[in-house]
Scaffold this motif. Structure first.
Motif, mmCIF file in Angstrom:
data_model
loop_
_atom_site.group_PDB
_atom_site.id
_atom_site.type_symbol
_atom_site.label_atom_id
_atom_site.label_comp_id
_atom_site.label_asym_id
_atom_site.label_seq_id
_atom_site.Cartn_x
_atom_site.Cartn_y
_atom_site.Cartn_z
ATOM 1 N N LEU A 5 -11.316 0.332 11.610
ATOM 2 C CA LEU A 5 -11.433 -0.833 10.730
ATOM 3 C C LEU A 5 -11.345 -0.381 9.280
ATOM 4 O O LEU A 5 -12.131 0.468 8.845
ATOM 5 N N VAL A 6 -10.406 -0.939 8.538
ATOM 6 C CA VAL A 6 -10.260 -0.680 7.111
ATOM 7 C C VAL A 6 -10.620 -1.948 6.357
ATOM 8 O O VAL A 6 -10.063 -3.018 6.624
ATOM 9 N N VAL A 7 -11.528 -1.823 5.408
ATOM 10 C CA VAL A 7 -11.912 -2.934 4.542
ATOM 11 C C VAL A 7 -11.366 -2.627 3.152
ATOM 12 O O VAL A 7 -11.623 -1.563 2.595
ATOM 13 N N ARG A 8 -10.613 -3.566 2.603
ATOM 14 C CA ARG A 8 -9.909 -3.309 1.346
ATOM 15 C C ARG A 8 -10.029 -4.531 0.437
ATOM 16 O O ARG A 8 -10.078 -5.665 0.909
ATOM 17 N N GLY A 9 -10.037 -4.311 -0.867
ATOM 18 C CA GLY A 9 -10.199 -5.396 -1.831
ATOM 19 C C GLY A 9 -8.907 -6.087 -2.184
ATOM 20 O O GLY A 9 -8.684 -6.424 -3.356
ATOM 21 N N GLN A 10 -8.064 -6.325 -1.232
ATOM 22 C CA GLN A 10 -6.787 -6.992 -1.471
ATOM 23 C C GLN A 10 -6.975 -8.494 -1.614
ATOM 24 O O GLN A 10 -7.734 -9.100 -0.871
ATOM 25 N N LYS A 11 -6.237 -9.106 -2.568
ATOM 26 C CA LYS A 11 -6.295 -10.543 -2.798
ATOM 27 C C LYS A 11 -4.893 -11.136 -2.671
ATOM 28 O O LYS A 11 -3.902 -10.471 -2.953
ATOM 29 N N ASN A 12 -4.834 -12.394 -2.278
ATOM 30 C CA ASN A 12 -3.537 -13.068 -2.153
ATOM 31 C C ASN A 12 -2.831 -13.205 -3.492
ATOM 32 O O ASN A 12 -1.604 -13.351 -3.541
ATOM 33 N N THR A 13 -3.585 -13.176 -4.578
ATOM 34 C CA THR A 13 -2.990 -13.330 -5.907
ATOM 35 C C THR A 13 -2.484 -12.011 -6.481
ATOM 36 O O THR A 13 -1.881 -12.004 -7.561
ATOM 37 N N ASP A 14 -2.701 -10.904 -5.793
ATOM 38 C CA ASP A 14 -2.250 -9.607 -6.288
ATOM 39 C C ASP A 14 -0.729 -9.514 -6.221
ATOM 40 O O ASP A 14 -0.135 -9.849 -5.188
ATOM 41 N N PRO A 15 -0.082 -9.045 -7.280
ATOM 42 C CA PRO A 15 1.377 -8.921 -7.247
ATOM 43 C C PRO A 15 1.858 -7.840 -6.278
ATOM 44 O O PRO A 15 2.959 -7.918 -5.748
ATOM 45 N N LEU A 16 1.034 -6.822 -6.052
ATOM 46 C CA LEU A 16 1.377 -5.742 -5.122
ATOM 47 C C LEU A 16 0.297 -5.674 -4.053
ATOM 48 O O LEU A 16 -0.847 -5.343 -4.337
ATOM 49 N N ARG A 17 0.660 -5.983 -2.817
ATOM 50 C CA ARG A 17 -0.311 -5.979 -1.726
ATOM 51 C C ARG A 17 0.411 -5.741 -0.409
ATOM 52 O O ARG A 17 1.624 -5.918 -0.314
ATOM 53 N N ALA A 18 -0.360 -5.352 0.594
ATOM 54 C CA ALA A 18 0.218 -5.163 1.923
ATOM 55 C C ALA A 18 0.688 -6.514 2.458
ATOM 56 O O ALA A 18 0.031 -7.533 2.242
ATOM 57 N N PRO A 19 1.820 -6.542 3.155
ATOM 58 C CA PRO A 19 2.387 -7.817 3.627
ATOM 59 C C PRO A 19 1.725 -8.313 4.910
ATOM 60 O O PRO A 19 2.406 -8.779 5.828
ATOM 61 N N VAL A 20 0.409 -8.216 4.986
ATOM 62 C CA VAL A 20 -0.317 -8.676 6.169
ATOM 63 C C VAL A 20 -1.545 -9.459 5.720
ATOM 64 O O VAL A 20 -2.007 -9.342 4.572
ATOM 65 N N GLU A 21 -2.068 -10.256 6.633
ATOM 66 C CA GLU A 21 -3.259 -11.046 6.349
ATOM 67 C C GLU A 21 -4.497 -10.334 6.889
ATOM 68 O O GLU A 21 -4.412 -9.430 7.721
ATOM 69 N N SER A 22 -5.642 -10.763 6.428
ATOM 70 C CA SER A 22 -6.901 -10.225 6.916
ATOM 71 C C SER A 22 -6.993 -10.455 8.420
ATOM 72 O O SER A 22 -6.693 -11.538 8.918
ATOM 73 N N GLY A 23 -7.374 -9.410 9.141
ATOM 74 C CA GLY A 23 -7.452 -9.482 10.589
ATOM 75 C C GLY A 23 -6.281 -8.822 11.289
ATOM 76 O O GLY A 23 -6.289 -8.675 12.515
ATOM 77 N N HIS A 24 -5.272 -8.421 10.520
ATOM 78 C CA HIS A 24 -4.088 -7.768 11.098
ATOM 79 C C HIS A 24 -4.481 -6.439 11.741
ATOM 80 O O HIS A 24 -5.310 -5.694 11.215
ATOM 81 N N VAL A 25 -3.880 -6.136 12.890
ATOM 82 C CA VAL A 25 -4.125 -4.878 13.594
ATOM 83 C C VAL A 25 -2.804 -4.141 13.754
ATOM 84 O O VAL A 25 -1.809 -4.719 14.190
#
Length: 239
Positions: free
Chosen positions: A128-148
């Motif tokens: 489990l990785v917990v990360r401070g990613q937000k939908n408003t971030d211009p650079l973010r992983a292309p997955v939603e919370s809960g992705h495995v």
């Protein structure tokens, strides 16, 4: 969030030193004893980030530092840039029998930061990785919370937060905002990174880190020289 944590034994909170990861760290305070805070040292970290990381390392029960690969990546693939002329790619340098290697900024980040972090997650058996990613971030992983993926679940508790929400939360918690945000829009991972021009790094470096500023300007001048021919051709084509 507690229900999610209950399904995992090896949990990582990925800490960058920016405002989002700092807010996430304090939001997850009730669960500190159940997770490990990981920070990746790119090899070119700001002293301000180093100081904050030392505070965090002394504060949380479990902390791990990962060694990044920024200097090695630049030596092999060139300095990062938001403009990369074809003759500065590996094939272009070979074809011209010389030249300046330049890589795009995302490739540099992937090689220097993201891959070493992911490799460590796998090596440590993190599920489990917990990360401070937000939908408003211009650079973010292309997955939603809960992705495995590859046996690792990703959770982004701040996913629906705005920058204002983050700053408000930190203020309510009495957490000092990193000095970066007086000038920059984010906290850079590498002080001499020659890409991400929209951050406006030059004034901050010039005021607080003059030696890094000189190296930053040297790299920008290198990019300017390398891109001049391509820009000249481009301008001729659109005139």
């Amino acid at each position: 969030m507690e229900d999610v944590l209950d399904n995992h034994e090896r949990i990582a909170l990925q800490f960058s030193g920016g405002k989002d990861s700092l807010a996430l760290l304090h939001l997850m305070r009730p669960f500190w004893d159940r997770l490990t805070v990981y920070w990746l040292d790119t090899g070119d970290a700001f002293p301000e980030t180093e100081a904050l990381v030392e505070e965090v390392a002394a504060m949380v029960p479990n902390f791990q530092r990962i060694q990044g690969r920024q200097p090695e990546t630049i030596e092999l693939f060139g300095i990062p840039s938001d403009l990369v002329p074809v003759h500065s790619t590996p094939i272009g340098v070979i074809a011209r029998r010389g030249g300046t290697l330049i890589q795009d900024r995302y490739s540099c980040c992937m090689r220097s930061l993201m891959l070493p972090m992911h490799e460590r997650m796998q090596a440590d058996g993190i599920t489990l990785v917990v990360r401070g990613q937000k939908n408003t971030d211009p650079l973010r992983a292309p997955v939603e919370s809960g992705h495995v993926e590859d046996g690792i679940e990703y959770q982004f508790p701040l996913q629906d937060w705005s920058d204002e929400d983050v700053l408000r939360f930190l203020a309510e918690e009495g957490v000092e905002i990193p000095r970066f945000y007086q000038t920059l829009h984010s906290s850079p991972d590498c002080k001499t990174c020659s890409a991400y021009w929209e951050e406006g790094r030059a004034p901050y470096l010039k005021e607080h880190h003059p030696e890094a500023y000189e190296e930053y300007q040297r790299r920008l001048n290198t990019i300017s020289d390398a891109t001049a021919e391509a820009i000249q051709h481009f301008n001729r084509e659109i005139s």
